[in-house]
Design an enzyme around this catalytic site. Sequence first.
Site, PDB file in Angstrom:
ATOM      1  CE  LYS A 112      37.728  31.989  39.713  1.00 26.74           C
ATOM      2  NZ  LYS A 112      37.167  33.337  39.673  1.00 26.74           N
TER       3      LYS A 112
HETATM    4  C1  LIG Z   1      37.760  34.778  39.555  1.00 29.58           C
HETATM    5  C2  LIG Z   1      36.672  35.644  39.060  1.00 29.58           C
HETATM    6  C3  LIG Z   1      37.262  36.786  38.450  1.00 29.58           C
HETATM    7  C4  LIG Z   1      38.868  36.986  38.051  1.00 29.58           C
HETATM    8  O1  LIG Z   1      39.310  35.886  37.025  1.00 29.58           O
HETATM    9  P1  LIG Z   1      40.867  35.594  37.091  1.00 29.58           P
HETATM   10  O2  LIG Z   1      41.007  34.402  36.253  1.00 29.58           O
HETATM   11  O3  LIG Z   1      41.447  35.327  38.619  1.00 29.58           O
HETATM   12  O4  LIG Z   1      41.590  36.895  36.482  1.00 29.58           O
HETATM   13  C5  LIG Z   1      36.435  37.858  37.672  1.00 29.58           C
HETATM   14  N1  LIG Z   1      34.999  37.728  38.011  1.00 29.58           N
HETATM   15  C6  LIG Z   1      34.416  36.631  38.825  1.00 29.58           C
HETATM   16  C7  LIG Z   1      33.069  36.759  39.099  1.00 29.58           C
HETATM   17  C8  LIG Z   1      35.304  35.992  39.404  1.00 29.58           C
HETATM   18  O5  LIG Z   1      34.926  34.818  40.125  1.00 29.58           O
END
Ligand SMILES: *Cc1c(COP(=O)(O)O)cnc(C)c1O
Length: 462
Positions: A112
């Site tokens: 993120k």
């Molecule tokens: C947010 C997240 C995901 C999923 O990503 P999306 O964009 O919501 O599909 C997968 N793995 C981790 C560790 C995340 O923080």
Amino acid sequence: MEFISTRGKVEKIGFLDAVLMGLADDGGLLIPSEIPQVSASKLKEWSQLSYQDLAYEIFSLYIGEEIPKNELKQLIAESYATFRDPEVTPVRKITDKLYVLELFHGPTFAFKDVALQFLGNLYAYISKKQNEIINILGATSGDTGASAIEGVRGKEGIRICILHPHQKVSKVQELQMTTVHDENVMNLAVKGTFDDCQGMIKDLFADTVFKNQYHLRAINSINFARILAQTVYYFYAYFKVQNADEQKVNFSVPTGNFGDIFAGYLAKRMGLPVNKLILATNENNILERFIKEGVYKPGQFHMTYSPSMDIQVASNFERYLYYLLDENAELVASLMAQFKKEGQITINQENLAKTQELFAAHGVMGAECLQTISAYYQQHQYLLDPHTACGVAAFEQCNGSDEVCITLSTAHPAKFNESIERCNIEQTYPEQIKQLFDKPQYQQVVDNDQDEVVELLKKFFV
Ligand SMILES: *Cc1c(COP(=O)(O)O)cnc(C)c1O
């Protein structure tokens, strides 16, 4: 570049306005009016660029002249200066067929950060430049919250409130969010699931009177800036594994809200030679069922070893639906209305075939997730976090025997020691994570009640 809504009822707006609008005012999601095309010769040029320079080239296609060149370069430089790896998102070779794209070298050890470090700086830029009040409201299954808070803590002109499901995030995730003691940060722990939190946020953003009165800004992946920032590493990784014969590659993507994998879809539509997008989920497998059966219908909520993917209603799914239905906004609007009323969407055989041409999917059960962590640790001395392990397990299930696959590693294993311990693996925490355990926490526990949340927001936002 101009932006439009998947539901067709918003006047065209520019990039910065699209960032500020977040969720489109008609309840849809914002998308570029046209997808910019990258030629093969351009790809060749780009293959030599640093991460930052590549990000600049890609962002420019969508931002145009709205941010002057030097200022955009500066924003990108600041956003990725906080990463611990000089490559930002390095690629590790595990076998001849499998590469891992490490997206967890940012401040909060999850992917993120790649988008939210940029979005945080972008909000600060807009606040200063346009004298805008920025009140950020977001829901998190764990990683977005910490990352968004880290992106804007202490920044002038910005306030941020994050909702997370009380006791349904990992310990490190909780600590990363709640040990921040800046005046502009508020953490609400909601007695409910992530879908409850996300539902509340969606309702508040859909209430355009409330949204405009309180200058609500989104950091969830409904915000197109996040999708944009995430397309960069698909290109970057492709260039890193590329061999002389310019073969297409697969990407396996641990998926929750469909944001990350949608960025991969967008990269492909821009011209990146992607063969298959492998969608990895856990027991919360609405998207796996969609890709296999053409029915989009939330099921029973499960708590899993990969809590950041414990999502039933994937907010970015609508963006894909729009392109699947040949950009027919009216049809998208009616299907989404039907979804709200009847709780499901079914696509026809032709569209299912179209979906399966590009996507494969595998829902990884708990035991399989842990087995994958153990196996890769023993055989390759590589420690996967449980989300990445879902990605790798889906690669094993779905990858063709002569295909090369890049699995996105979405988090550092230290964030999810609860799962790693179950594999009888002892890991050492990075120093930044170790320190969290000694800090006091700041959060308010609230009922799963929109009115209660609204009252707190009214007091907190300026
Ligand atoms: C947010 C997240 C995901 C999923 O990503 P999306 O964009 O919501 O599909 C997968 N793995 C981790 C560790 C995340 O923080």
